[in-house]
Motif scaffolding. Structure first.
Motif, short mmCIF file in Angstrom:
data_model
loop_
_atom_site.label_atom_id
_atom_site.label_comp_id
_atom_site.label_asym_id
_atom_site.label_seq_id
_atom_site.Cartn_x
_atom_site.Cartn_y
_atom_site.Cartn_z
N LEU A 1 -13.81 29.13 4.32
CA LEU A 1 -13.22 29.75 3.13
C LEU A 1 -13.62 28.93 1.90
N GLY A 2 -14.58 29.44 1.14
CA GLY A 2 -15.00 28.77 -0.09
C GLY A 2 -14.19 29.26 -1.27
N LEU A 3 -13.68 28.33 -2.07
CA LEU A 3 -12.75 28.64 -3.17
C LEU A 3 -13.32 28.20 -4.50
N GLY A 4 -13.12 29.01 -5.54
CA GLY A 4 -13.59 28.65 -6.87
C GLY A 4 -12.56 28.97 -7.93
N VAL A 5 -12.61 28.23 -9.03
CA VAL A 5 -11.65 28.44 -10.12
C VAL A 5 -12.17 29.42 -11.16
N SER A 6 -13.39 29.95 -10.97
CA SER A 6 -13.95 30.95 -11.86
C SER A 6 -13.94 30.47 -13.31
N ASP A 7 -13.45 31.31 -14.23
CA ASP A 7 -13.49 30.94 -15.64
C ASP A 7 -12.18 31.33 -16.33
N ALA A 8 -12.10 31.02 -17.62
CA ALA A 8 -10.86 31.26 -18.36
C ALA A 8 -10.51 32.74 -18.42
N ALA A 9 -11.52 33.61 -18.51
CA ALA A 9 -11.25 35.05 -18.58
C ALA A 9 -10.58 35.54 -17.30
N ALA A 10 -11.02 35.06 -16.16
CA ALA A 10 -10.41 35.46 -14.89
C ALA A 10 -8.97 34.98 -14.82
N ALA A 11 -8.72 33.77 -15.31
CA ALA A 11 -7.36 33.25 -15.31
C ALA A 11 -6.45 34.07 -16.21
N ARG A 12 -6.93 34.42 -17.40
CA ARG A 12 -6.13 35.23 -18.32
C ARG A 12 -5.84 36.60 -17.73
N HIS A 13 -6.84 37.20 -17.09
CA HIS A 13 -6.66 38.52 -16.49
C HIS A 13 -5.58 38.49 -15.41
#
Length: 286
Positions: free
Chosen positions: A95-107
């Motif tokens: 299971l690979g996990l990523g924090v993506s970006d600020a836009a994904a967090a806001r969404h």
């Protein structure tokens, strides 16, 4: 968990419309001896279902998410799904996990504090009724703090768009034990102009994303290198293009720098599954 020293990274193993052809291609890749099949998180979707399709079609290879966004997939659902797949298919799910970006967090209604958010997500995986073992999860770490967290709380790290020099630096932070499995874009084409054009066609959107741009700047590239879809210098540094032997040299460079596994993404100008390129790359499966 054994994943060998090379694997295949492919969005087509999720995006291609024909599930039967995907299963057939996965079985062929498994027969070549690739240690892992990596599928990206993309925009979310049923990543566990796509993982299971590949597991059902193969016998030996590990299937890794490279990587799913912690903002799009609740930890409790991923822990339950991972446990179910492990019972059905054995220890072949990474299971690979990523924090993506600020836009994904806001969404998702969250605050983009990558280190804290990932730490909390790992806590939730640990606290699930059937926890995800640390050695069956890994982190997409591009900076030193996330790399340190990956070393403490997961099997290791799966960095994206990096050079062998980055791999050497990540190994120094991780220490000798953890998994270090960089993504490596590949274009099997000996013609410089067409190989670079194919590479840019895929990579330009990523190079324009803030978190990847910052990573490339930390790796020593300039703003000029990031313009126009990437300079020749940048493309040549993060994409292995040319003959299969040239690709093998880049794989060896990562391994010599401390990688334990290299995930090869065969980029093609043609639509659909890049099965011709995968067959050409088969001698590198190990």
């Amino acid at each position: 968990m054994h994943i060998g020293t090379t694997g295949i990274w492919s969005p087509e193993l999720r995006l291609h419309g024909d599930s039967g052809e995907i299963a057939d291609a996965a079985a062929e890749l498994d027969s070549h001896g690739w240690g892992a099949l990596w599928i990206p998180g993309l925009g979310g979707g049923d990543i566990l279902g796509d993982t299971e399709r590949l597991l059902a079609a193969t016998r030996n290879t590990t299937v890794a998410t490279g990587v799913l966004s912690i903002w799009r997939h609740p930890a409790e659902e991923m822990a339950a799904g991972h446990a179910r797949l492990r019972k059905e298919y054995g220890h072949r799910v990474l299971l690979g996990l990523g924090v993506s970006d600020a836009a994904a967090a806001r969404h998702a209604g969250g605050t983009y504090r990558p280190l804290a958010a990932l730490g909390t997500y790992l806590d939730r995986l640990d606290q699930a009724p059937e926890p995800v073992p640390a050695d069956e999860r890994l982190v997409a770490a591009m900076g030193p703090k996330l790399t340190e967290l990956a070393a403490r709380r997961s099997a290791g790290t799966h960095p994206f768009l990096v050079t062998p020099d980055f791999t050497a630096g990540a190994r120094a932070i991780l220490g000798p034990g953890p998994l270090l499995a960089p993504y490596q874009a590949v274009v099997v084409d000996p013609r410089p102009d067409s190989a670079r054009a194919t590479a840019r066609g895929f990579l330009a959107p990523f190079i324009g994303m803030g978190h990847y741009a910052k990573s490339l700047l930390r790796q020593g590239f300039s703003e000029e290198d990031l313009a126009g879809g990437g300079s020749d210098r940048l493309i040549d540094s993060v994409v292995a293009w040319g003959s299969v032997d040239a690709v093998d040299e880049r794989v060896k460079a990562h391994l010599d720098a401390g990688a334990t596994h290299v995930a090869l993404h065969a980029i093609s100008a043609d639509p659909g599954l890049p099965r011709t390129q995968w067959r050409e790359l088969a001698p590198l499966a190990r």
